[in-house]
Design a protein around this motif. Structure first.
Motif, PDB file in Angstrom:
ATOM      1  N   TYR A   1       0.812  -1.210   0.000  1.00  0.00           N
ATOM      2  CA  TYR A   1       0.000   0.000   0.000  1.00  0.00           C
ATOM      3  C   TYR A   1       0.852   1.270   0.000  1.00  0.00           C
ATOM      4  O   TYR A   1       0.393   2.329  -0.416  1.00  0.00           O
ATOM      5  N   GLY A   2       2.099   1.169   0.456  1.00  0.00           N
ATOM      6  CA  GLY A   2       3.001   2.309   0.317  1.00  0.00           C
ATOM      7  C   GLY A   2       3.176   2.707  -1.133  1.00  0.00           C
ATOM      8  O   GLY A   2       3.273   3.900  -1.465  1.00  0.00           O
ATOM      9  N   ILE A   3       3.207   1.709  -2.016  1.00  0.00           N
ATOM     10  CA  ILE A   3       3.283   1.988  -3.462  1.00  0.00           C
ATOM     11  C   ILE A   3       2.000   2.649  -3.936  1.00  0.00           C
ATOM     12  O   ILE A   3       2.025   3.619  -4.714  1.00  0.00           O
ATOM     13  N   TYR A   4       0.862   2.130  -3.479  1.00  0.00           N
ATOM     14  CA  TYR A   4      -0.423   2.716  -3.886  1.00  0.00           C
ATOM     15  C   TYR A   4      -0.514   4.196  -3.499  1.00  0.00           C
ATOM     16  O   TYR A   4      -0.983   5.027  -4.285  1.00  0.00           O
ATOM     17  N   TYR A   5      -0.091   4.511  -2.272  1.00  0.00           N
ATOM     18  CA  TYR A   5      -0.194   5.886  -1.807  1.00  0.00           C
ATOM     19  C   TYR A   5       0.621   6.833  -2.690  1.00  0.00           C
ATOM     20  O   TYR A   5       0.243   7.984  -2.910  1.00  0.00           O
ATOM     21  N   LEU A   6       1.762   6.337  -3.182  1.00  0.00           N
ATOM     22  CA  LEU A   6       2.671   7.177  -3.966  1.00  0.00           C
ATOM     23  C   LEU A   6       2.349   7.146  -5.457  1.00  0.00           C
ATOM     24  O   LEU A   6       2.881   7.956  -6.221  1.00  0.00           O
ATOM     25  N   LEU A   7       1.493   6.222  -5.880  1.00  0.00           N
ATOM     26  CA  LEU A   7       1.207   6.034  -7.298  1.00  0.00           C
ATOM     27  C   LEU A   7       0.679   7.299  -7.989  1.00  0.00           C
ATOM     28  O   LEU A   7       1.111   7.614  -9.109  1.00  0.00           O
ATOM     29  N   PRO A   8      -0.267   8.068  -7.383  1.00  0.00           N
ATOM     30  CA  PRO A   8      -0.717   9.291  -8.053  1.00  0.00           C
ATOM     31  C   PRO A   8       0.421  10.283  -8.313  1.00  0.00           C
ATOM     32  O   PRO A   8       0.479  10.888  -9.394  1.00  0.00           O
ATOM     33  N   ALA A   9       1.325  10.443  -7.353  1.00  0.00           N
ATOM     34  CA  ALA A   9       2.449  11.368  -7.538  1.00  0.00           C
ATOM     35  C   ALA A   9       3.356  10.893  -8.662  1.00  0.00           C
ATOM     36  O   ALA A   9       3.811  11.694  -9.499  1.00  0.00           O
ATOM     37  N   ILE A  10       3.637   9.584  -8.699  1.00  0.00           N
ATOM     38  CA  ILE A  10       4.485   9.030  -9.753  1.00  0.00           C
ATOM     39  C   ILE A  10       3.814   9.199 -11.117  1.00  0.00           C
ATOM     40  O   ILE A  10       4.459   9.573 -12.110  1.00  0.00           O
ATOM     41  N   THR A  11       2.513   8.938 -11.175  1.00  0.00           N
ATOM     42  CA  THR A  11       1.780   9.047 -12.437  1.00  0.00           C
ATOM     43  C   THR A  11       1.764  10.479 -12.954  1.00  0.00           C
ATOM     44  O   THR A  11       2.022  10.727 -14.147  1.00  0.00           O
TER      45      THR A  11
END
Length: 632
Positions: free
Chosen positions: A52-62
């Motif tokens: 879920y750490g990846i999920y939380y950061l996914l919008p910023a990365i996208t």
């Protein structure tokens, strides 16, 4: 700068930001407690935590990737827009996760629809009672997170200036993320049919998405379980029958006084001497439960006589209280006062939806709750002074003094030492545990000030002989916890400290009484309606009882934004409603002590019929669907 170097810098930047996000999220996860429950829940928790750490950061990365794609088409040699996007999105992500962790630490909930409603509804932010010190603190924290992301990017750029050939590879990250997503969610779904140990995952990981996969597991031969999320929606059918009444020859006046955050154990001779003396000549109910752990559901329940989960349907329909309808039909002179706002929660669109706007007085002239309470009491007494004495009147006031930060003037101090202020930006659970006594003393002083304002009204009533013909209701919207069960304030759990309030009902000529039986906010309107001459049974407009006729209950319901709790002497069972929340079914003893896994299974089995009644009561005031007829 080459595209490859730029890409490596962004990879390292987001990797460090990912670790920061994990650090922020870890504050809300009880790793030690879960480890003690066994290797399965702990291993599952650890995998979900990293995933879920990846999920939380996914919008910023996208967003950063999109900006990079566009920038390379128009300005291939410029990195400014790309790095700016990375800094801003990284800062927003870490700031939101920090705020989410702080909310959970103090209130036991993650960012949800309730918090969003608080932010976007007029009067919501003001209801928090923040101070200038809090505002400055929040600004500094925001600046701090922005500065941190700038520093991270600067350090990463410096590192690659020295070692431009250093590579970070995330080639297998997408497929690993996909595989772990299936494992974490399908494994959770399977656990509902087997060990039932993984519910701690959904309760501890922010925004964890629970899945049931009922059809899939049914095909595999597993016995489907009852869905723990209640689904109770529909079009209102309220009241069930038109309200009829025989208007009394000498109708009573009614003064209804409701206070913010007024917990049950403060109604005593030391903290509230005026109210204590008044209650000696009234009916006092010592085991009263609010219909909510927050203002919205608490006030809604007391005026509607219904569980708080009906709130959303009433708001959508702009339907007011049947109790108010009767008062208007009997031509009561009415005036309403609040030291908060009638727009937050949206009482002007629910309980008081049919009340003319000029009767809803929420213009605040002072900056503190205690000053506004004092001013509003003066206005309330002025309204009574100027009324037509040949007609009955109804007046309501919502007091704000006991709302955090807990407001009071120097002359109301009875408990010392007390905190001078509460800075929301710097508070933490540890600070509260260490400093809870002076914070609670501040609350006690604010309740004492509330009592002083009640006393003004009692004295006025005595001086003007209003006790001979006026019903008085004293009640809190909900309680207030001071870390007795690990949280501060309200709106987080259904422990007694957050949901038990005083309830005093005075009727002229009554025999004073004290009841230690369970009562609910839902019982107030069914108690008063017969005194207005209403002939309908209370079941036509409420799920409550007439307390002055000796009627009683053996269970009650308490709601928040997305859950409902069934409460009786033995147990408190909490369930999500309409799929709005991320939590699953929880259960504790009626006195809030924890249940063992075996006790939990036994009590849930025992209370199945009570859960069925809960569903019936939460859907009772919805229109029944017409059965489909076969086509000829």
């Amino acid at each position: 700068m080459t595209a490859s170097l730029q890409k490596n810098i962004l990879k390292a930047y987001f990797l460090i930001t990912y670790l920061i996000v994990l650090g922020l999220v870890s504050d809300s996860i009880p790793f030690t407690n879960i480890y003690e429950q066994g290797w399965l829940p702990f291993s599952f928790m650890l995998i979900a935590f990293l995933l879920y750490g990846i999920y939380y950061l996914l919008p910023a990365i996208t967003i950063t990737a999109v900006v990079r794609f566009i920038s390379q088409r128009f300005k291939p040699n410029s990195s400014r827009a790309i790095y700016l996007a990375a800094i801003l999105t990284g800062s927003i992500t870490t700031l939101l996760m920090f705020a989410n962790a702080k909310i959970f630490s103090l209130y036991g909930m993650f960012f949800n629809g309730f918090i969003l409603n608080l932010v976007i509804t007029p009067g919501g932010i003001e209801s928090l009672g923040g101070s200038s010190a809090s505002d400055v603190g929040f600004a500094l924290i925001t600046l701090g997170f922005l500065s941190l992301q700038i520093l991270i990017l600067w350090l990463v750029q410096g590192f690659y200036a020295r070692k431009p050939s250093f590579q970070l590879s995330f080639k297998f990250l997408p497929i690993a993320t996909f595989a772990l997503t299936l494992l974490v969610h399908m494994g959770f779904a399977l656990d509902r049919y087997t060990t039932q140990q993984l519910h701690v995952v959904s309760e501890s990981i922010p925004f964890y998405q629970t899945v049931s996969a009922t059809s899939f597991f049914k095909k595999l031969g597993f016995k489907p379980l009852r869905d723990t999320k209640l689904k109770v929606k529909g079009k209102l059918n309220y009241p069930l029958n038109p309200i009829t009444y025989n208007k009394p020859a000498k109708p009573y006046n009614i003064i209804w006084l409701t206070s913010e955050s007024w917990r049950a154990d403060t109604l005593n001779e030391k903290i509230m001497p005026n109210s204590w003396d008044f209650a000696k000549n009234a009916a006092r109910f010592t085991r009263n439960y609010s219909t909510g752990n927050g203002t919205r559901m608490g006030v809604f329940g007391m005026f509607m006589g219904l569980p708080g989960n009906y709130w959303f349907s009433f708001l959508e329909s702009r339907r007011g209280s049947a109790f108010i309808d009767v008062l208007q039909q009997q031509q009561y002179q009415m005036s309403f006062y609040t030291s908060a706002k009638f727009s937050y929660p949206e009482f002007d669109k629910t309980i008081f939806a049919h009340v003319p706007i000029e009767q809803l007085n929420d213009k605040l002239e002072a900056s503190t709750g205690w000053e506004n309470d004092r001013n509003n009491v003066s206005k309330l007494l002025s309204f009574i002074d100027k009324r037509d004495p040949n007609k009955p009147f109804f007046t309501f006031m919502f007091f704000e003094s006991p709302h955090a930060r807990y407001y009071f003037p120097p002359e109301s101090v009875i408990a010392t030492p007390y905190r001078d202020d509460i800075n929301y930006a710097t508070i933490s659970k540890k600070k509260f545990k260490d400093d809870i006594a002076p914070i609670k003393n501040r609350y006690i002083n604010s309740v004492h000030h509330l009592d002083m304002q009640f006393g003004r009204i009692f004295e006025y009533m005595k001086a003007h002989n209003l006790l001979d013909n006026t019903i008085v209701v004293l009640i809190g919207d909900h309680g207030e916890e001071f870390m007795e069960h690990g949280f501060w304030g309200h709106n987080s759990t259904f422990v007694d400290q957050q949901v038990r309030t005083p309830l005093v009902i005075y009727q002229p000529g009554m025999k004073p009484s004290i009841s230690e039986k369970m009562t609910s906010h839902m019982d107030v309107v069914p108690t008063i309606m017969p005194l207005l001459g209403v002939t309908n049974p209370s079941s036509d407009y409420a799920i409550g009882y007439n307390l002055l006729k000796g009627e009683g209950r053996n269970h009650t319901y308490i709601s928040d934004w997305d859950k409902v709790a069934y409460v009786d002497d033995e147990v408190k069972i909490t369930q999500p409603v309409n799929g709005k929340g991320f939590t699953l079914l929880k259960a504790s003893k009626g006195n809030d002590e924890p249940l063992s896994n075996e006790e939990r299974k036994v009590i849930l089995l025992k209370k199945q019929s009570a859960m069925l009644q809960l569903v019936n009561d939460l859907s009772k005031f919805f229109k029944k669907k017409e059965p489909k007829t076969a086509k000829q």
